[in-house]
Each structure stands twice: as structure tokens, then as C-alpha cells.
Design an enzyme around this catalytic site. Structure first.
Site, PDB file in Angstrom:
ATOM      1  N   ASP A   8       5.049   8.412 -16.223  1.00 57.64           N
ATOM      2  CA  ASP A   8       6.194   9.026 -15.571  1.00 57.64           C
ATOM      3  C   ASP A   8       7.225   9.296 -16.665  1.00 57.64           C
ATOM      4  O   ASP A   8       7.118   8.750 -17.761  1.00 57.64           O
ATOM      5  CB  ASP A   8       6.726   8.032 -14.535  1.00 57.64           C
ATOM      6  CG  ASP A   8       7.988   8.518 -13.892  1.00 57.64           C
ATOM      7  OD1 ASP A   8       8.056   9.707 -13.618  1.00 57.64           O
ATOM      8  OD2 ASP A   8       8.890   7.694 -13.669  1.00 57.64           O
ATOM      9  N   ASP A  23       8.074   3.725 -12.928  1.00 58.63           N
ATOM     10  CA  ASP A  23       9.066   2.752 -12.489  1.00 58.63           C
ATOM     11  C   ASP A  23       9.589   3.018 -11.091  1.00 58.63           C
ATOM     12  O   ASP A  23      10.209   2.152 -10.508  1.00 58.63           O
ATOM     13  CB  ASP A  23      10.239   2.727 -13.460  1.00 58.63           C
ATOM     14  CG  ASP A  23      11.082   3.970 -13.325  1.00 58.63           C
ATOM     15  OD1 ASP A  23      10.483   5.036 -13.110  1.00 58.63           O
ATOM     16  OD2 ASP A  23      12.306   3.869 -13.413  1.00 58.63           O
ATOM     17  N   ASP A  30       6.103   6.792  -8.084  1.00 59.50           N
ATOM     18  CA  ASP A  30       4.944   6.542  -8.943  1.00 59.50           C
ATOM     19  C   ASP A  30       3.931   5.611  -8.290  1.00 59.50           C
ATOM     20  O   ASP A  30       2.877   5.345  -8.865  1.00 59.50           O
ATOM     21  CB  ASP A  30       5.392   5.912 -10.274  1.00 59.50           C
ATOM     22  CG  ASP A  30       6.422   6.758 -10.969  1.00 59.50           C
ATOM     23  OD1 ASP A  30       6.217   7.976 -11.023  1.00 59.50           O
ATOM     24  OD2 ASP A  30       7.414   6.209 -11.442  1.00 59.50           O
TER      25      ASP A  30
END
Lengths: 343, 928
Positions: free
Chosen positions: B426, B858, B862
């Protein structure tokens, strides 16, 4: 509510989650991890080869020095008129079982000369056979009537058999008498069993009882006035062999046998190996530091040593012909096949 | 008290679009029907009607087992392993005479193995239990009759209770907001625990209940809420409130979810509607998918192979046994007489040799049982626990700032860390820290700010610039202010007055200080002001304004107060602007504006927004600095910065009055397109602006990210970045973290081209989609050709694809081509991708290349990716716990990935595999 929160705040500020330092958790304990460089590998192989080959040669020589006479007598001891039905001969209690064999010593056999009988195709390791004994009964008089696991040789006419079980029941009962130049040779049958067996497994107060008086008689009989701990032939027999071909110690000749001496053996051929096609052999053998005649150890040492030397030499050749630096990253899989990835 | 004063604010003015009346919409007709059957008797949980409904209490249990279910459940789990079933069968058989050895020697190892694993389960469950106890015994104020509120444990809450939640407390259950300490019955809620978003969300109660501000108001309060049944959807809610024979619609706007937190509001009153397992949070929580490592799967195969050998050996052995046994007795003659075949048991009976052979087969299975390494499972379990301890205790992976060590949440993936082939990462919060720093600005055509961005540093490093060292040293010297990394003596400390265009600079800074929706928070001890903003960008602007001498310190109902540096006297003067309207930011508008009246009485429209929408709104006479500003914006973008254009306009009284009437009317209309209406009206006034300048904020990379990525690349690990950001930002970050380099050729696959835009506007949607797909396919094929023809000298390829193209690229017939191209490229960046697409890309890589994938992220967006990948690594950073809760391993910083993979992963893999090999070798020794 407020009070509770503030107390938890203060406790969290004093207690951090930072891991404690210790050499163990940080994996910093001193360690030694040898890297197998070509030098090390070749060196180790050479050392192994250099040590193993002489050891193997010495073992082979020792084995060569053992003098061994092996005589198969099961077929030879059948009178010609019974050769078609050997079973009938052996099972008939009236036939004359005595048989005379003559052996020739090729070399000087230094005393003590060990006498073995060798049986073939005899499965002392069969699961039923192995378990068919009762160690408690063998050890102490108290447990005389303990015949668990001994079936079908547990009781005879309602009385418990001592020693019970198939192993004891099938006791080997051929006997050998030796004479050299018509002179009887003394055979010592003492101290042929393991000392521990005599002292800790077979009781000195246990006497044979009701042994071999059933309908079917298996092997040898026992003198019921001698305690089991002194019946060494039985003790030897009851230490069962792991393989179907085995030798068991019969006795010792405490005198030398000269080269070219002819040894006459008078055999009482009682034991039935004919029904299952087993062989019976008589073995006379001397010993050296390596034990009896056995080439395996020497050959194994020489083979391994030779292999190591061969590997060492081939590694040296590879190293000379195609040397490469230690830890060359060019050999890493992703560097060998550069698929769009570049460093 | 700041709180008391704030109680009187009309915050509806700040949130012009999000507040307003609600109406019964389509969904509300469903109430009472199937799926919408819940009835809550507010403030009357003990009544007969309520007790008939018998909703479960608020007790929550997150443990896997209870005392009663532990043994059956845990044992069932254990015997799902084939080896354990085998050992169980052996143990049972060992009590029969079949057994070649005693029962104890057979049962004991099994008991030890199962006992050890179950012990581990107990330990893990005990930890959960303790957490449960803590949560269940938290206390909240509940109305207990006569208008009095008293503390009650969370576990004793019942559906229908009216609770009073105070500032910074968690909501104990799903509540319907009845009223708050604010006049308008609004409250701020932090939902970090739910969706990972840090910004505060605004909730507002119904008008009908909003006037109950005192405990005593609830003495005779009675209402019936009818609403949907418990479900997992966090963002929808349908219900109605019946108060004094009147029906009022309830929407998510009134719903306060368990595990979110009350912020910036003194207290609220709410009615409990969902408790315990019925709450949306618990409906949402699913057990993580159980993941197994490759080594374990390989080991299973070995065990199956060994089991096959065992069966084969036993089978052949029993055939020979059968034959030999049958031959023992022929025509009454015993062959092996010493075995007494004439007098025997079934196990050795020559007359029934077949039965004996079958029985022997069973015995042999036990006898050769050494082939199945029962100890291996225990040893592996122990080794893995040890390895987890090593990971948890590693000081190199401890992050001092947030006091967070690494946490291996599952121990069975340790060795998989050493096998990672592709990392899917990410961007926001993972590669970057999700904190914005004001670093540069362009005012009146002059660029200010000498800070060096991470991108520029990376670029300098690549060129081998010697400047790098000095720059970093200088950085460390400065006392850092979060969100501010600006340095230019020309405008700092009030010296902007001497610059040309000082008046423009003043307006620029004033705009920064006033055009926002942030709330100031004054620290009572040292008088320092911090800000609570909806996005980190906004916070960066307000902080920048403060640092440059325009300190925003108070927001009242109608005004914004700023400490300004007066250029004439050089002292700080208080200025307050009356705040008339806030035209909020939205992703479609890409700008926000405020309308204020200054102390002199002039009406100002202050506006900031993206360059794409702002330049076209400039007045003819406001384009004085357009050229230079555009130039600067491009420079900033190249340096990896986010830019915004600032502009203003003076309004005349008449125009404003007309606007305000229309706007208020639109805002208060009840129709569904209220928001569009308001936007339209706002659009009318946001024109003819005068350009002031542009700002540039840096989306800061986390520490050590470029170095870490470089190391991972050297180890042959591929990194794909999957981000929701737009393409330009993603490419910027790609350069910043050395994922993209100057020498790389970029293959950009985009559906944002002018042609595709026109396609989209066309009427025939399916034809447009087909054409778009064809265009994506064409681009992919071109990229593939480039890849095939490429030779080393041209440099590696980088693939950049946007979300819309990704939709087509992930379709079944195209995805193989896409994957081939993507694998061939050194770097892959997917921008504008949705959480679902992230998970899909992860699955594609995992299944098609059968290589080990690691996903790192995080945020709540995700989670899909983390659960899909072979290993999910959660960053335990600012954005909530959602990602961490669904991850296998949690670390605090992206750079720790280097140590996790290259040190721990490597060692774990080496150690586990040598242990497996050694144990299997010992097996063979034992057999020999």
C-alpha cells in the site's frame, strides 16, 4: 471513570513495550558456523580417506587370520536308506542318530577353538516364538506357575511347565564329541552364556519341571536337578537370534589343533530341521581382536575411504578446471535468469 | 471553559452540506418487513413488550472456546491432521492383542503431542478471555429511572437502555444518538477502530429528541425504534423512531457504532439498539483465513508419502506372512514345528491364513509406525514459538516513537518470510507516513521555501551529488514541527513585509489561516495551539499559517479569530473574521471556499483547490501570476509534492445576499438532490477569482523506505505498489522511493486519455466499455512487444496502470497477458485501485505465478489484500487497528520489512527446513 483512566495512563507511561535486551533474544550469542569452502571439504575427505583405508586393510587382515572350519551335516548324517524320507528318520525315536564326521584343519588353530552350531531357515525371530516365554518364571521360584504368553507350551497335564513356552520347548539337542588322532578332546561347555543372563535372568533356585513330557516332544530335555542358571545351553538358546540364519555357541576346545590334524566328530543328530528345510552346520573357529571371521567391516572401511578419496580428487579437479570465488552472487537464481530485474 | 463556549456554536454552518433535515426515503418503507423487524423500546427495557423480544445482552465473547466446548472443539481441531488420526487409531488398536508393543508406549506420545498443542490453544484463549473480561466490565452511565444516571457494567446493558457517554469514551454498543451537549445535538466520532480513518465524523440527532440536554429530561422519555436486523454493513442503517405518536426516520447519521469514540463533545445521550454480537463491529469480524506455510504443506506431502510406504510395506509383509503361515501346516504335517501351527490362535492360524494376514497387516501398521514422525509436529511447534519470540523481541524492529515492537500474530508463517517473491504494498501510511509537511509555496509568482524533498534527495543521490550529506545534517539540527518543513528567511519571522507584493503575501497567509474547517485546541498549560483537522493536508496549512505569523486560535459560532502580525507596528494583533458560509471540499468539487466578512466590512470569498479546477475560475484581472505559478506547480509536482492553488475574490453585498438566500434554501430543502443543488449554487459564486499563489505539501516518506526497497530489490524481491492515489502522485512516490528510476522506460496503461473520456460520455455504455477494453488490450500488447524486444541496453521497464484499466486487465481473457507483462517489468504501480482490486491483483499474482506473495498495508482498505496474500503484514501506525487485526505479522515501520524478511525470514526458513530434514533422517536411522 476519570480516576481509572489516569491510573492506566501512568502505568503505561512507566511500562514501555520495548523488548528487554538479552543476547539470546537478540540472537547475538556467539556461535560458530563453518562455511564449507572447497579447501575444508577436500581436506576432510582426504583425512577420512587416509584414515579409513588403512583401518579397513588391517580389519581385513585380522579377519583373514581367523581359521574357520564349517561342516554341513544335516544331509550327510542321514543313512542312505532314509534319504527319501528324512523326516521319518529324525522323528523315529528308535533309529540310530549317531553320525561320524571327519574334519581337516587347514592351519594351526590356536586355543581356544570355539564350537558353534549354525542353523539355517530357522525363524527364532517369529513374533509368536519370540514372545513365547515367561521371564518371571525363569527368574524366580515364586513365579513358577506364571505361564502367561507361554501357550501352547504352558501346562502339561494341568501342571505348569518350567521353563515354559515355545523357545524352551524347541531347545536344540544335537551333541558333538571330538577326537583328534583317536584321542578324545575335552569340550568345555561352561561360560558360554552371557554373564548377565546367568545372574539376572535365570534363577539359581528354579529347576525344570514337567519339561518335555507332553504329547508332542519338541527339542532337547533338561536335567531337572540342575537349576536354570547352570543350564547354559538353554540360556544360549533362549537368547533368540534376530535373523533366520544364526550361529550359537556350543562349547570351547581348550587345546590347539595342529595344521593338517584330522578332527573326528561324533554327532548325535537329534534335532529336526528337515521338516522346514533348514540346514545344520558345525563350525570350529578361532578368534582374533576383531572377533570371528567377518570381512564386512574391512570392506566397508575400504569402500568408504576409497569413495572419500575419489571425491576429494574429483573436487580438486573441478576446483582446478572451473574455479569460482566464494559467495559469487552471479550464481543466485534470479541473477542467472535475469527476467527484467536488474540491480 | 472552552467546552462550554463551544456548546453554543452553530456548527451546522461549518458543515454546510452534511447537516440538514432528513426525509423518509425509499428504504424506510421496508421497516417492519423481513430483515427489518427489530423493535426497541427505548428507556423501557424491563417492560413486558421488550422482554418478549428477548434480545441478547451486551456480553461479548471473542474466545474460541468456552469451558464446556473446549474439549470437543479442540480435539476436533487436532484430529483434522491426518497424522494425528493415524496415531489415534494406533492407540486404540494398541489395547488389543494385535499390538506388537505395550499400549503405554503408543498412547503416551499422542497424549503429549495433543496436550502440548492444546495447551498452546488454552494459553492463547486465556489472553483473549482476559481482554473480554476487561471490556465487559467497563462502566457506562445508564438511565436507571427518575432521571438519574448511574454506572453500569457494559455486560449488563440491555437493548432499549438510555446511556450517557462522555468525552473520549468508547460507545458500549450500537446506539441511536438522541441528544448531545451541543445545541444542535451533533457530536464528533472517531472511527479509527472500525475503518482506520483518523478524521472525525459528524453525527447529528433528530430534531425531535435534540432538546434533551439534562439527565432529568429522560425521566419520562418513551420511544419505540423500529429498524433493520443486525447486519455487517457499517455505512447503511434504516430505521424509524416513534415518539409521541409521531414517526421520524433514522439514518446512519444517528447511528453511533460500538468501538468508536466520542470526541470533541462533552457528552451524548443515546438509546441502545444493538448489543453484544448484534453490533455492527462484531457482525463484521470474521476469523482470519488460516494460512499454512509452504514448508508445512511440503511436509504434509512427505508424511503422505511415508504413510504410503508404510501401507505398502505392511501390505507386502502381510502377503508373505499369509503365505508362510498357510504353508506351516499341510496335510497335518507341521513345517515350522517350533511354532506349533497345530495349536494356535487366530493371529497365526494356518487354516485361516487370510484372516491372519489381515490381522498381521494391522499389527505391521503399528510396528512400522516409526515412519510417521510424531515428534516432528511437536518440535516444529516449539521451534516456531521460539522464532516468534525472536521476532517479537527484536530490538531492531522496535519503534521507539509509538512504543511498538514487532508482533508475530501467527507463528506458522515464520519460515514463509524467507520465501517471499513479490511484495504488494500500500502507499499511504505504509511507504509514506500519512503526514503532510508544508514545504514550499509560490506567492505572486515567486517561489519560496528551500526545503529539500525526499524525491529531490533521491534524485541527487542517484546523480552522486555531494550536497546530500550537508542537507541531512541541516535537517536534524532544526527543531522539527510536525507538518511544517518550510524555511525561507524572506518570509519567515515577518520579513515578508519587505518583499515585493507584500499585500499578496499577506492575503495568501490570511487565506491559509481562515479557509479551512479545522478546530483549534489550546493547551491550557503552555498556551500552545494544536489543531484538529479532517485531513493531514489541512492541518499542514493551518500550522504553516501559524508558523508564518497568522495564528488561528479560536473558532466561534460566527467567527474565526487569528493572531496576525501587523506589518506596520510589528506586533501581534487580534483579528476576527465573521464566518458567513463554508463551501465544503468534496472529491467532485476538488476545492473548498469560505465566505467571511473582515473587520473592515469587506466580504471575501477565499478559495483553495486543485489546479485543474482553479485556473479556469480565475478572473481576467486575476491572472497576473498565472504563468509563473503554473511553472512552479510543475516544478513542485516533479519534486513529488501535492499542490493546491489559492485564490480569493471580493464580493459585493448584493451578490452575497442573493447567494445566501439561494444557498440556505437549497440547504434546507428536503429533496434528495439537496447536495447537488447546493453545489450548483456554490459553483455560481466561485468564479472570477484572483490568483494569489500555490502551496506545496510533501507526503512524507517513512524513514529508510528507499534504502529498504533497494535492499529488497538486491535480494531479488519484486515490489508492486497498489495505491488509491492518482497516477501523478503514485509516480512521484515511485521516484521518491527509488522504485522508478531515470533510466527506466515507463509503460503507462491508462483509461484517462482524452479518447476514452469521450468514449465514456457516449450514450451506449456497453459499446464504450468494449472500446475501453480494446484500448487497454492494445496498450497491454504494445507493452508486451516492448518487453519482448527489449535488450539490456534500453534499461528495465516499469508498468504503471490505473484503476479503470485494471478493471479490464483483470478480466479473465486479458489477465494472463497483463500478468506476463507485469512480471516482466522491474516495477509495477497500480494507482486509483479499490480495496477489491488490491485483493484481486494479489490473488492473480499468488495463483498464477505460484510464488509467495507478501502484502503490506496499514488501513482498513488493505484488509482484503492482507488476507488474500500468503503473508499479510500490517503496519501498526496511525491508521487504526483494522489492518493489524487481520495481519499475520505486525510491524511499526515499512523499513523493518528488510530485517523481517532478510534476517528473520532467512533464518527461520533455514532452521525449520534443516530441522525437518534432520528429523526425517533420524527416522531412517531408526528404521535401519
Amino acid at each position: 471513570m476519570k480516576g481509572r483512566r489516569s491510573s492506566s495512563d501512568s502505568s503505561s507511561s512507566s511500562k514501555t513495550k520495548k523488548p528487554q535486551y538479552s543476547k539470546f533474544t537478540q540472537q547475538e550469542l556467539s556461535a560458530c558456523k563453518p562455511i564449507l569452502t572447497p579447501g575444508y571439504v577436500i581436506g576432510i575427505f582426504i583425512i577420512v580417506g587416509v584414515i579409513f583405508i588403512p583401518v579397513g586393510i588391517i580389519s581385513l587382515f585380522a579377519s583373514e587370520n581367523v581359521v574357520e572350519i564349517v561342516d554341513r551335516y544335516d544331509e550327510g548324517c542321514i543313512p542312505p536308506n532314509y534319504s527319501d524320507d528324512m523326516l521319518a528318520y529324525i522323528q523315529n525315536s528308535d533309529t540310530n542318530k549317531t553320525c561320524t564326521r571327519s574334519l581337516k584343519a587347514t592351519k594351526l588353530m590356536k586355543s581356544p577353538v570355539y564350537i558353534y552350531y549354525q542353523l539355517d531357515n530357522f525363524y527364532q525371530n517369529h513374533r509368536r516364538y519370540v514372545k513365547s516365554r515367561n521371564d518371571k518364571q525363569l527368574w524366580s521360584k515364586k513365579h513358577e506357575d506364571e505361564t502367561k504368553n507361554c501357550a501352547p507350551e504352558a501346562t502339561s497335564n494341568g501342571l505348569s511347565i518350567v521353563p515354559c513356552g515355545l523357545i524352551a520347548w524347541s531347545l536344540f539337542n544335537d551333541s558333538y564329541g571330538f577326537s583328534i588322532k583317536n584321542k578324545m578332546v575335552k569340550v568345555s561347555k561352561k561360560n558360554i552364556a552371557w554373564e548377565s543372563d546367568k545372574k539376572h535372568k535365570f534363577g539359581s533356585d528354579v529347576y525344570p519341571k514337567n519339561f518335555q513330557n507332553g504329547v508332542l516332544i519338541g527339542g532337547g530335555k533338561l536335567n531337572s536337578s540342575i537349576p536354570l542358571s547352570k543350564q547354559e545351553a538353554l540360556i544360549v538358546w533362549m537368547r533368540t537370534a534376530a535373523l533366520p540364519t544364526f550361529r550359537k555357541l556350543y562349547g570351547r576346545i581348550e587345546s590347539d589343533i595342529q595344521a593338517n590334524d584330522s578332527v573326528t566328530v561324533i554327532i548325535e543328530n537329534n534335532y529336526n530341521t528337515y521338516s522346514f528345510g533348514g540346514k545344520k552346520k558345525l563350525v570350529l573357529s578361532t578368534t582374533t581382536w576383531i572377533g570371528g571371521k567377518n570381512d564386512f567391516l574391512g570392506i566397508a572401511y575400504i569402500t568408504v575411504g576409497g569413495l572419500c578419496l575419489f571425491l576429494a580428487i574429483s573436487f580438486i579437479l573441478v576446483y582446478v578446471v572451473m574455479p569460482r570465488p566464494l559467495g559469487d552472487p552471479a550464481f543466485l537464481s534470479w541473477n542467472r535468469h535475469p527476467a527484467g530485474h536488474q540491480i | 471553559m472552552a467546552g462550554n463556549r463551544r456548546k453554543k456554536h452553530h456548527f451546522s454552518r461549518i458543515h454546510a452540506f452534511s447537516c440538514g433535515k432528513t426525509s423518509f426515503k425509499g428504504d424506510h418503507s421496508l421497516i417492519g418487513g423481513p430483515g427489518f423487524s427489530r423493535v426497541v423500546h427505548c428507556n423501557d427495557p424491563e417492560s413486558f413488550e421488550a422482554s418478549v423480544l428477548n434480545y441478547s445482552g451486551n456480553y461479548v465473547r471473542t474466545t474460541k472456546y468456552t469451558l464446556a466446548t473446549f474439549f470437543p472443539k479442540a480435539l476436533f481441531e487436532q484430529f483434522r491432521r491426518v497424522a494425528n488420526v493415524y496415531f489415534l487409531i494406533c492407540a486404540i488398536l494398541s489395547f488389543t492383542p494385535l499390538s506388537p508393543y505395550s499400549a503405554v508406549s503408543n498412547v503416551l506420545p499422542l497424549v503429549v503431542v495433543i496436550g502440548a498443542t492444546m495447551g498452546k490453544e488454552v494459553l492463547e484463549d486465556w489472553r483473549r478471555k482476559k481482554q473480554d473480561i476487561e471490556v465487559n466490565n467497563r462502566k457506562v452511565k445508564v438511565h436507571c429511572g427518575e432521571g438519574a444516571f448511574d454506572y453500569t457494567k457494559w455486560r449488563d446493558l440491555k437493548v432499549g437502555d438510555v446511556v450517557k457517554v462522555e468525552k473520549d469514551e468508547f460507545f458500549p454498543a450500537d446506539l441511536i444518538l438522541l441528544s448531545s451537549s451541543y445545541e444542535e445535538a451533533i457530536c464528533y466520532v472517531e472511527t479509527t477502530n472500525l475503518d482506520g480513518e483518523t478524521n472525525l465524523k459528524l453525527k447529528q440527532a433528530l430534531d425531535a429528541t435534540s432538546n434533551m440536554h439534562e439527565d432529568s429530561n429522560f425521566q419520562n422519555f418513551k420511544a419505540i425504534i423500529r429498524c433493520e436486523d443486525p447486519n455487517a454493513n457499517l455505512y447503511t442503517f434504516v430505521g424509524s423512531l416513534e415518539l409521541e405518536e409521531q414517526q421520524y426516520p433514522l439514518t446512519p447519521q444517528q447511528l453511533l457504532l460500538r468501538d468508536s469514540k466520542l470526541r470533541n463533545t462533552d457528552c451524548i445521550y443515546g438509546a441502545v439498539i444493538f448489543t453484544g454480537r448484534d453490533t455492527k463491529v462484531f457482525q463484521n469480524s470474521t476469523g482470519p483465513p488460516s494460512k499454512r506455510s509452504k514448508v508445512e504443506r511440503r511436509m504434509d506431502k512427505i508424511i503422505y508419502f511415508l504413510f504410503g510406504i508404510l501401507v505398502l510395506m505392511s501390505f507386502i509383509g502381510s502377503i508373505f506372512f499369509g503365505i508362510a503361515t498357510r504353508e506351516d501346516l499341510q496335510d497335518g504335517k507341521m513345517k515350522r514345528w517350533y511354532l506349533r501351527p497345530d495349536d494356535t490362535t487366530a493371529y497365526y492360524d494356518p487354516k485361516r491364513a487370510a484372516v491372519a494376514a489381515v490381522l498381521h497387516f494391522l499389527t505391521a501398521l503399528m510396528l512400522y509406525g516409526y515412519l510417521i514422525p510424531i515428534s516432528l509436529y511437536v518440535s516444529i511447534e516449539i521451534v516456531k514459538i521460539l522464532q516468534s519470540i525472536f521476532i517479537n523481541q527484536d530490538l531492531h524492529m522496535y519503534y521507539e516513537e509509538t512504543d511498538k515492537p514487532a508482533r508475530a500474530r501467527t507463528s506458522n508463517l515464520n519460515e514463509e518470510l524467507g520465501q517471499v517473491d513479490t511484495i504488494l504494498s500500500d502507499k499511504t501510511g505504509t511507504l509514506t507516513c500519512n503526514s503532510m509537511e508544508f514545504i514550499k509555496c509560490s506567492i505572486a509568482g515567486t517561489s519560496y521555501g528551500r526545503g529539500v524533498t525526499e524525491v529531490e534527495r533521491a534524485m541527487a543521490r542517484r546523480k552522486g551529488s555531494p550536497l546530500e550529506e550537508e542537507v541531512t545534517e541541516e535537517q536534524e539540527d532544526k527543531a522539527s514541527i510536525k507538518g511544517f518543513n518550510f524555511e525561507d528567511e524572506r518570509i519567515m519571522n515577518g520579513s515578508w513585509d519587505n518583499e515585493p507584493h507584500a499585500d499578496v503575501i499577506q492575503k495568501f497567509l490570511r487565506l491559509l489561516a481562515t479557509c479551512h474547517t479545522a478546530l483549534p485546541e489550546v493547551d491550557e498549560e503552555n498556551g500552545k495551539i494544536s489543531y484538529e483537522a479532517e485531513s493531514p493536508d489541512e492541518a499542514a496549512f493551518v500550522i504553516a499559517a501559524r508558523e508564518l505569523g497568522f495564528e488561528f486560535y479560536e473558532r466561534t459560532q460566527t467567527s474565526i479569530s487569528v493572531h496576525e502580525l501587523d506589518p506596520v507596528t510589528g506586533t501581534k494583533v487580534e483579528r476576527s473574521y465573521s464566518l458567513l458560509n463554508v463551501l465544503e471540499f468534496s472529491s467532485s468539487r476538488k476545492r473548498m471556499s469560505v465566505i467571511v466578512r473582515s473587520e473592515e466590512g469587506t466580504l471575501l470569498l477565499l478559495s483553495k483547490g486543485a489546479d485543474s479546477v482553479m485556473f479556469e475560475r480565475l478572473a481576467e484581472n486575476g491572472r497576473e501570476f498565472e504563468e509563473q505559478t503554473k511553472e512552479h506547480i510543475n516544478e513542485y509536482a516533479d519534486a513529488g509534492l501535492r499542490t493546491l492553488i489559492l485564490a480569493y475574490r471580493e464580493l459585493d453585498e448584493k451578490e452575497y445576499i442573493q447567494f445566501n438566500e439561494e444557498f440556505t434554501e437549497a440547504k434546507n430543502s428536503v429533496s434528495a438532490d439537496r447536495e447537488e443543488l447546493a453545489e450548483e449554487i456554490a459553483e455560481k459564486i466561485e468564479k472570477n477569482l484572483i490568483l494569489l499563489g500555490a502551496t506545496a505539501v510533501e507526503d512524507k516518506l517513512q524513514n529508510g523506505v528507499p534504502e529498504c526497497i533497494d535492499k529488497l530489490a538486491q535480494a531479488g524481491i519484486k515490489l508492486w505498489v497498489l495505491t488509491g492515489d492518482k497516477m501523478e502522485t503514485a509516480i512521484n512516490i515511485g521516484f521518491a522511493c527509488s522504485l522508478l528510476r531515470q533510466g527506466m522506460r515507463q509503460v503507462i496503461i491508462s483509461s484517462e486519455t482524452p479518447e476514452s473520456k469521450t468514449l465514456e460520455k457516449s450514450e451506449d455504455k456497453s459499446a464504450a466499455a468494449a472500446a475501453l477494453k480494446a484500448s487497454v488490450l492494445h496498450q497491454l500488447i504494445r507493452g508486451k512487444e516492448l518487453l519482448d524486444s527489449s535488450n539490456e541496453s534500453l534499461g528495465p521497464l516499469a508498468l504503471i496502470i490505473d484503476g479503470k484499466s485494471l478493471t479490464y486487465a483483470l478480466e479473465d481473457d486479458v489477465k494472463d497477458l497483463f500478468l506476463e507483462l507485469a512480471i516482466g517489468c522491474a516495477s509495477v504501480i497500480c494507482c486509483r485501485s479499490s480495496p477489491k482490486q488490491k485483493a484481486l491483483v494479489t490473488r492473480l499474482v499468488k495463483t498464477k505465478t505460484s510464488s509467495t506473495t507478501l502484502a503490506i498495508g496499514d488501513g482498513a482498505n488493505d484488509v482484503g489484500m492482507l488476507q488474500e496474500a500468503d503473508i499479510g503484514v500490517g503496519i501498526s501506525g496511525v491508521e487504526g487497528m483494522q489492518a493489524v487485526m487481520s495481519s499475520d505479522i505486525a510491524i511499526a515501520q515499512f523499513r523493518f520489512l528488510e530485517r523481517l524478511l532478510l534476517v528473520h525470514g532467512h533464518w527461520c526458513y533455514r532452521r525449520i527446513s534443516s530441522m525437518v530434514c534432520f528429523t526425517l533422517k533420524m527416522l531412517i536411522d531408526k528404521l535401519g
